[in-house]
Scaffold this motif. Structure first.
Motif, PDB file in Angstrom:
ATOM      1  N   ALA A 112       4.212  -8.995  10.434  1.00 13.30           N
ATOM      2  CA  ALA A 112       5.464  -9.108   9.684  1.00 13.30           C
ATOM      3  C   ALA A 112       6.264  -7.808   9.756  1.00 13.30           C
ATOM      4  N   ARG A 113       5.572  -6.678   9.646  1.00  9.64           N
ATOM      5  CA  ARG A 113       6.271  -5.384   9.686  1.00  9.64           C
ATOM      6  C   ARG A 113       6.902  -5.108  11.043  1.00  9.64           C
ATOM      7  N   HIS A 114       6.263  -5.595  12.100  1.00 12.04           N
ATOM      8  CA  HIS A 114       6.707  -5.245  13.455  1.00 12.04           C
ATOM      9  C   HIS A 114       7.400  -6.398  14.179  1.00 12.04           C
ATOM     10  N   GLY A 115       7.739  -7.463  13.449  1.00  8.58           N
ATOM     11  CA  GLY A 115       8.477  -8.551  14.060  1.00  8.58           C
ATOM     12  C   GLY A 115       7.701  -9.314  15.120  1.00  8.58           C
ATOM     13  N   ILE A 116       6.384  -9.422  14.934  1.00 14.00           N
ATOM     14  CA  ILE A 116       5.519 -10.118  15.893  1.00 14.00           C
ATOM     15  C   ILE A 116       5.266 -11.537  15.400  1.00 14.00           C
TER      16      ILE A 116
ATOM     17  N   ASN B  84      -3.871 -18.136  18.853  1.00 13.28           N
ATOM     18  CA  ASN B  84      -2.675 -17.601  18.209  1.00 13.28           C
ATOM     19  C   ASN B  84      -2.912 -16.173  17.711  1.00 13.28           C
ATOM     20  N   ASP B  85      -4.071 -15.948  17.127  1.00  9.91           N
ATOM     21  CA  ASP B  85      -4.388 -14.613  16.629  1.00  9.91           C
ATOM     22  C   ASP B  85      -4.603 -13.621  17.763  1.00  9.91           C
ATOM     23  N   VAL B  86      -5.182 -14.081  18.864  1.00  7.63           N
ATOM     24  CA  VAL B  86      -5.352 -13.214  20.032  1.00  7.63           C
ATOM     25  C   VAL B  86      -3.992 -12.749  20.556  1.00  7.63           C
ATOM     26  N   LEU B  87      -3.076 -13.678  20.719  1.00  8.76           N
ATOM     27  CA  LEU B  87      -1.762 -13.333  21.263  1.00  8.76           C
ATOM     28  C   LEU B  87      -1.019 -12.372  20.342  1.00  8.76           C
ATOM     29  N   ALA B  88      -1.192 -12.537  19.037  1.00  5.89           N
ATOM     30  CA  ALA B  88      -0.574 -11.607  18.093  1.00  5.89           C
ATOM     31  C   ALA B  88      -1.223 -10.232  18.183  1.00  5.89           C
TER      32      ALA B  88
ATOM     33  N   SER C 158      -0.751  -2.285   4.508  1.00  3.92           N
ATOM     34  CA  SER C 158      -1.834  -3.251   4.705  1.00  3.92           C
ATOM     35  C   SER C 158      -2.106  -3.423   6.202  1.00  3.92           C
ATOM     36  N   PRO C 159      -3.386  -3.395   6.615  1.00  2.00           N
ATOM     37  CA  PRO C 159      -3.718  -3.585   8.028  1.00  2.00           C
ATOM     38  C   PRO C 159      -4.032  -5.032   8.397  1.00  2.00           C
ATOM     39  N   SER C 160      -3.815  -5.969   7.471  1.00  2.00           N
ATOM     40  CA  SER C 160      -4.100  -7.368   7.805  1.00  2.00           C
ATOM     41  C   SER C 160      -3.204  -7.803   8.955  1.00  2.00           C
ATOM     42  N   LEU C 161      -3.688  -8.696   9.786  1.00  2.00           N
ATOM     43  CA  LEU C 161      -2.922  -9.136  10.949  1.00  2.00           C
ATOM     44  C   LEU C 161      -1.581  -9.712  10.524  1.00  2.00           C
ATOM     45  N   LYS C 162      -1.588 -10.513   9.473  1.00  2.00           N
ATOM     46  CA  LYS C 162      -0.352 -11.134   8.988  1.00  2.00           C
ATOM     47  C   LYS C 162       0.674 -10.080   8.598  1.00  2.00           C
TER      48      LYS C 162
END
Length: 200
Positions: free
Chosen positions: A133-137, A147-151, A125-129
């Motif tokens: 989650a996959r990359h520990g961000i 918050n979304d920008v920083l992620a 899934s390419p969703s930001l969430k």
């Protein structure tokens, strides 16, 4: 000199750039090593527009927070100035750019980190969430613009070198899929068609 990126995220009253309105913008200028500035602004509701309850539930943004916001014209000018001479980056760039085009903010080039994620990890899934989650961000306070920008900055830091090592072209690339068909294609964009699988 290192390339300067401006990471952008918008919160809006809905998903349709032709009928909905931006209510919050956030942007960070960075070369991925050093930060050069931040911009965060609320946008006043205009034309008797109401803030839908589900947007307040999703974002935590209330009508009172927008009552002291700036007019759309001022926010558009500020953002246009802020991204000048940089490469705009957004997670789901077609969505953000569709609203910016309505403000006549029309960058010639861009990066979509959602498309980048789909190109690098095509079965995920390419969703930001989910990418975070996959990359520990950290994605505390998802659906608030800064918050979304920083992620998204951290997503780009993780996936950019992988894409470049594999020779994957990601600049000006957008993804079209059955689960999330494109409703807007930015100028100079290359559309990549993907099949139906775990599209978030």
């Amino acid at each position: 000199m290192s390339e300067i990126y401006t990471f952008i995220d918008l919160e809006t009253t809905g998903l349709d750039y032709e009928t909905d309105q931006i209510i919050e913008i956030a942007a960070v200028r960075t070369d991925l090593t050093r930060e050069y500035g931040r911009l965060q602004m609320f946008v006043r509701l205009e034309g008797g527009r109401k803030l839908p309850d589900f947007i307040t539930e999703l974002t935590g943004i209330t009508p009172d927070m927008l009552s002291g916001g700036s007019r759309q014209e001022l926010v558009a000018c500020a953002l246009d100035w802020f991204i000048a001479d940089t490469t705009p980056v957004a997670h789901n760039a077609p969505f953000d750019l569709s609203f910016l085009y309505e403000w006549e903010v029309m960058p010639d080039s861009f990066v979509c980190t959602r498309a980048l994620a789909k190109l690098v990890e095509p079965t995920e899934s390419p969703s930001l969430k989910d990418v975070c989650a996959r990359h520990g961000i950290d994605l505390t306070g998802h659906h608030r613009a800064m918050n979304d920008v920083l992620a998204a900055i951290e997503v780009f830091r993780k996936l950019k070198p992988i894409a470049e090592a594999r020779g994957i072209e990601y600049r000006n690339v957008v993804v079209n899929s059955p689960e999330r068909p494109l409703t807007f294609v930015p100028n100079n964009a290359k559309v990549v068609e993907v099949s139906a699988n775990r599209e978030g």
